[in-house]
Design a protein around this motif. Structure first.
Motif, mmCIF file in Angstrom:
data_model
loop_
_atom_site.group_PDB
_atom_site.id
_atom_site.type_symbol
_atom_site.label_atom_id
_atom_site.label_comp_id
_atom_site.label_asym_id
_atom_site.label_seq_id
_atom_site.Cartn_x
_atom_site.Cartn_y
_atom_site.Cartn_z
ATOM 1 N N ASP B 469 -24.544 4.518 -16.195
ATOM 2 C CA ASP B 469 -24.622 3.851 -16.123
ATOM 3 C C ASP B 469 -25.069 3.388 -14.998
ATOM 4 O O ASP B 469 -23.925 3.063 -14.016
ATOM 5 N N GLU B 470 -26.050 2.409 -14.430
ATOM 6 C CA GLU B 470 -27.257 2.263 -13.377
ATOM 7 C C GLU B 470 -27.905 2.122 -13.454
ATOM 8 O O GLU B 470 -28.724 2.187 -14.301
ATOM 9 N N SER B 471 -28.712 1.119 -12.572
ATOM 10 C CA SER B 471 -30.306 0.712 -11.674
ATOM 11 C C SER B 471 -30.893 2.536 -11.795
ATOM 12 O O SER B 471 -29.878 2.800 -11.176
ATOM 13 N N TYR B 473 -33.345 4.007 -9.981
ATOM 14 C CA TYR B 473 -34.138 4.353 -9.100
ATOM 15 C C TYR B 473 -34.609 5.411 -8.015
ATOM 16 O O TYR B 473 -33.657 6.251 -7.770
ATOM 17 N N ALA B 503 -27.467 -0.248 -19.222
ATOM 18 C CA ALA B 503 -26.002 -0.480 -17.677
ATOM 19 C C ALA B 503 -27.484 -0.492 -16.546
ATOM 20 O O ALA B 503 -27.310 -0.498 -15.697
ATOM 21 N N ASN B 505 -30.151 -2.018 -14.624
ATOM 22 C CA ASN B 505 -30.734 -3.887 -14.067
ATOM 23 C C ASN B 505 -31.678 -3.668 -13.848
ATOM 24 O O ASN B 505 -32.634 -4.735 -13.516
ATOM 25 N N LEU B 506 -32.651 -1.985 -13.347
ATOM 26 C CA LEU B 506 -33.712 -2.050 -12.975
ATOM 27 C C LEU B 506 -34.130 -0.835 -12.943
ATOM 28 O O LEU B 506 -33.444 -0.079 -12.771
ATOM 29 N N ILE B 507 -35.591 -0.884 -12.999
ATOM 30 C CA ILE B 507 -36.507 0.327 -13.102
ATOM 31 C C ILE B 507 -37.314 0.843 -11.846
ATOM 32 O O ILE B 507 -38.445 0.065 -12.065
#
Lengths: 575, 575
Positions: B469-471, B473, B503, B505-507
């Motif tokens: 549950d998180e981008s 990074y 969930a 939003n970014l990799i």
């Protein structure tokens, strides 16, 4: 059980048998042969007398064997830490002076204390803030700087510096004073090492050797260059024709060295020691994890901090320099069949024997040979494709990487890392402060909702559904307010706004206040605020706050439920 | 159109009529009456002669009227900026000295230049990094410090300092030297102002006044205290009994003042000026937005930077001190019916008239009266319930808030803000570096998947589905590796791992490398890696990377599709 966690040696020592002993001894012999020229070379790179490199390759290996969690990591002086050591000490002392050597001891002790403290506080996660592009960037850039710093030694000219800006003028003005004999030795060694790297393995494999054995032989070829060039210098008396040689090295084992307790010096070196520690830790852990995974083992990063800390304390108190787990030496150790950290302890004995009996022989070893060893070893670290790949994948990551590279080249590894980490964090925050958001509509006839700009979807003038694809926190709280209020001001018939929250993993206190403000302002213009698809942990938090009590609308489990419940007819029917 | 964006006066001036003029004039009179004691008091709080506060309430208001985007914001000296000014200058100069006064001019000019530069570069978003708990924390703490700093003036004792640690000793040792007449004036004014605040509005409303009018009268009551206590001092010659008075103030309007071009001084004040600017900007924007929303207007934060920058430049060049949009004065201006920034310009004229004709009268104004005005004004800023609310809602936000409060109390507003912002960012990164993740299973008979720990769901020994549950990074890339590899090592029959990504939003590049490493390591143990529910923007990024080519598994649109496709029978059927 508990003790073994903090003293990993207790895990493998009880089951230690003759077979393992044989494997470990074999690996130790090979690693020793590889370590002798490497230790001398990295001490030189750090601006220290060659024997300091040997000192740093004894006690640290034994201590790591006691406390380290990797079975095959080989610790000792490494290229980047040596460059950072030279940069840190070069600002304070004359290279080779007693103060400089004492400074290296302080750096090693400080680094050891910091690593152990981080281990005790379980701060291993801090290394995660060095992003891959920053790591890759400073490794590539420092390899370039290291190569440039060895060019003077290869050509027999004088030029010093720890970055390209300071090295360049000396290199250019020195070109007219190249020493031909030195260039011949340096260039010859370079070509020899290069050819063995490129072709020896193939030749050996074709002549019947196993590929692994061939690999190991290739990695130990520097010792051959050392023997041959030392012999040449002796035979032709090249040291009389201006070829710089290592010179007399004190024989014997190092004694116990007490670091100077000069508080001002400790303060001056603290930041450098911290960065050397973190960089060394990151390098060790990534090597250790790669090797452990190949044998289905795991390493414990927090225990690695303890192992590396002990190794650095050992390096300091035996008159050495900062150490860490090196990539090439660990791979050689692994591939030569080392099974336990005992292999490292045996290699330490090998180095001790070499220090006792071989030091007279290296007096005539040309410095150019060591320089060539360094150049070949670090040129493999220059990774241009990684720069291109990062550029293609993400501009933000590329900016952080490029900044790291440029600052490392032009100024120092420390400046590069600090700027790179700061920029990585800043860019991440900037990206999350302007999150991707979309007004969504219903895919006709389904329960699915999609971006109105990307798909043909159903919308209603009295209802706006906004999906925000980011956690809501202080940096984007105002962005959220702007988004919702702009929406409300452009849709005059609006009666209900639904915030669609499946990608919201967190709502912090700032975002909660923004939601309260949004709720109040929408209320003033007769619009209700609803939420849908709020995650469990986020909902747990919201319960018990005033926000839910004052919310003009509802919380819906799914977006479709919100769509149905807010249909004008259904509301009439419900009343 | 374009010009009006940068010169908001062009929007409202063409339509300016007699009715608006009447309203603006009315508001200007009321604001002037309120501003006179406030300007004198805040100059005193900043350690400056009283006339400097008046100077800072003329030209800045006119310039803000030209460049500011809020219709009703009233700029001038404010409490927290005055405290910060005193703290910054107190380290370098003797309060009241020529150097100190010149330093205030430099602070104002620097602050003006910085604000305008931030406006030109559209850096208004930087203010978002001041989280609500940090803002609330430093406002509450600096109000406490300001109250403490006025106690010596209220009691007629000597005690200086800009934080509780430095104020406390002087206060304690001064208790034996309290001046009774001063205490009577100060305490009396305090009680009077307190009572008017608490009860006057009720009394006035009951006697037939409109609540708004009553409010305004209450806010202007300090002028009454000024008149009465000055009269008393004159009648009873209290200045002879040790009551400190304002003293002779030079009359007349300020001339053009050139700031000293002492580069060293500019450097010393740069950080303070930056923080005063940002704090002032945040205060102005939040007041401006609140008032604008009440009349369905919007303000433009980047244009506000220009307006406040111009105002501070004006303050500097007319011998004033740093200014910003104040809360109470803006609310009075708004409620008194101001419709355009012209009201501010008219108030500037009012202050100019007062400076010209009333300065002789304030020579006998007791300092204790001004101190009481300050105490009553800032005590409303102390917000303890906000601290409790933050504690209840989020421990991380509370830690940032408490750190801000403690450092502001014990050291300075600057230290509090810097530490609070650093900690907010650090805690946010820490939270996202250990994201919530869950192994999910299928809710029997449906297409829904839920956390296996929270729900009764179907799972299979050959398949593990992990939802993060998180981008993804750099800070959590290693966490992801640990998660997946732990999963693989605890489930021996595992053949497929699905990362469930709704969930994500970014990799970033670091996380991409981690995914590649996970893919490789799972492959080594015969497990395939799949992704499901990857978002559009994330998928766009992944396309064209080597990761998709080397991925051992598939990308599934929904989790249910992955579940069906990876069923052992369906794979057999598919082959």
């Amino acid at each position: 059980m508990k003790l073994a966690r903090y003293l990993p040696i207790l895990e493998w020592l009880p089951g230690y048998g003759r077979l393992t002993l044989g494997h470990d001894l074999m690996a130790a012999v090979i690693v020793t042969v590889m370590l002798i020229p490497q230790s001398l070379a990295y001490a030189m790179l750090a601006g220290l007398p060659p024997q300091v490199g040997l000192y740093a390759s004894m006690l640290p290996l034994v201590l790591y064997a006691l406390f380290g969690s990797s079975r095959t990591l080989s610790v000792g002086p490494v290229a980047i830490a040596s460059l950072m050591t030279a940069a840190a000490l070069g600002e304070l002392f004359e290279p080779g002076s007693a103060g400089y050597i004492g400074g290296a001891v302080v750096l090693a002790v400080l680094s050891g204390l910091m690593l152990m403290l981080m281990g005790l506080l379980r701060l291993g996660f801090l290394a995660n803030f060095l992003s891959h592009p920053v790591i890759s960037g400073f490794i590539t850039a420092s390899a370039v700087v290291i190569v440039a710093s060895q060019l003077p030694h290869l050509m027999g000219i004088e030029a010093g510096g720890h970055n390209l800006l300071t090295l360049f003028p000396g290199l250019v003005s020195g070109l007219s004073r190249i020493n031909p004999a030195t260039l011949a030795i340096g260039g010859g060694t370079l070509v020899f090492l290069w050819l063995t790297r490129k072709h020896l393995k193939g030749v050996l494999v074709r002549s019947g050797l196993a590929p692994q054995t061939a690999d190991i032989l290739v990695k130990t070829s520097p010792i051959l260059a050392v023997v041959v060039t030392t012999g040449l210098t002796w035979t032709l008396a090249l040291d009389q024709s201006g070829v710089a040689v290592v010179g007399d090295v004190p024989g014997g084992l190092p004694g116990l060295v007490m670091p100077t307790l000069d508080l001002a010096l400790w303060q001056q070196l603290a930041i450098s020691a911290l960065l050397i520690s973190i960089v060394g830790f990151v390098e060790s852990v990534s090597v250790g994890q790669t090797l452990a995974a190949k044998r289905r083992q795991r390493i414990d990063p927090d225990q690695e901090l303890m192992g590396l800390g002990a190794a650095n304390l050992g390096a300091g108190f035996s008159g050495g320099m900062p150490v860490t787990g090196g990539f090439s030496r660990s791979v050689v150790n692994f591939e030569a069949g080392a099974e336990t950290p005992a292999a490292g302890a045996f290699a330490a004995i090998g180095i001790a024997l070499a220090t006792l009996f071989l030091t007279p022989a290296i007096a005539l070893l040309p410095v150019a040979t060591l320089a060539a060893t360094i150049v070949v070893a670090v040129s493999g670290l220059i990774d241009v494709p990684a720069v291109v790949r990062t550029w293609r994948y993400s501009r933000a990551d590329f900016i952080a990487m490029l900044t790291t590279i440029l600052l490392t080249l032009a100024y120092s590894v420390e400046a590069g890392i600090v700027a790179g980490v700061g920029l990585s964090i800043g860019l991440f925050l900037y990206r999350t402060s302007r999150p991707h958001s979309a007004v969504v509509g219903r895919v006709p006839g389904t329960e699915h909702f999609r971006n109105v700009r990307r798909h043909e979807v159903e919308t209603r003038p009295d209802l706006a559904m906004l999906r925000v694809d980011e956690s809501l926190y202080f940096a984007n709280a105002r962005f959220l307010e702007d988004c919702v209020l702009d929406l409300a001001s452009t849709q005059p018939e609006l009666k209900d706004v639904v915030l669609v929250c499946p990608a919201v993993n967190l709502i912090d206190a700032s975002a909660l206040e923004s939601l309260e403000a949004i709720n109040e302002r929408l209320k003033d213009s007769g619009v209700r605020l609803h939420l849908s698809e709020v995650k469990g942990p986020v909902m747990d938090r919201l319960r018990g706050t005033g926000f839910l009590d004052n919310l003009t609308g509802q919380i819906y489990l799914t977006n479709y439920q919100a769509w149905k419940a807010l249909e004008p007819e259904s509301e009439v029917a419900g009343q």
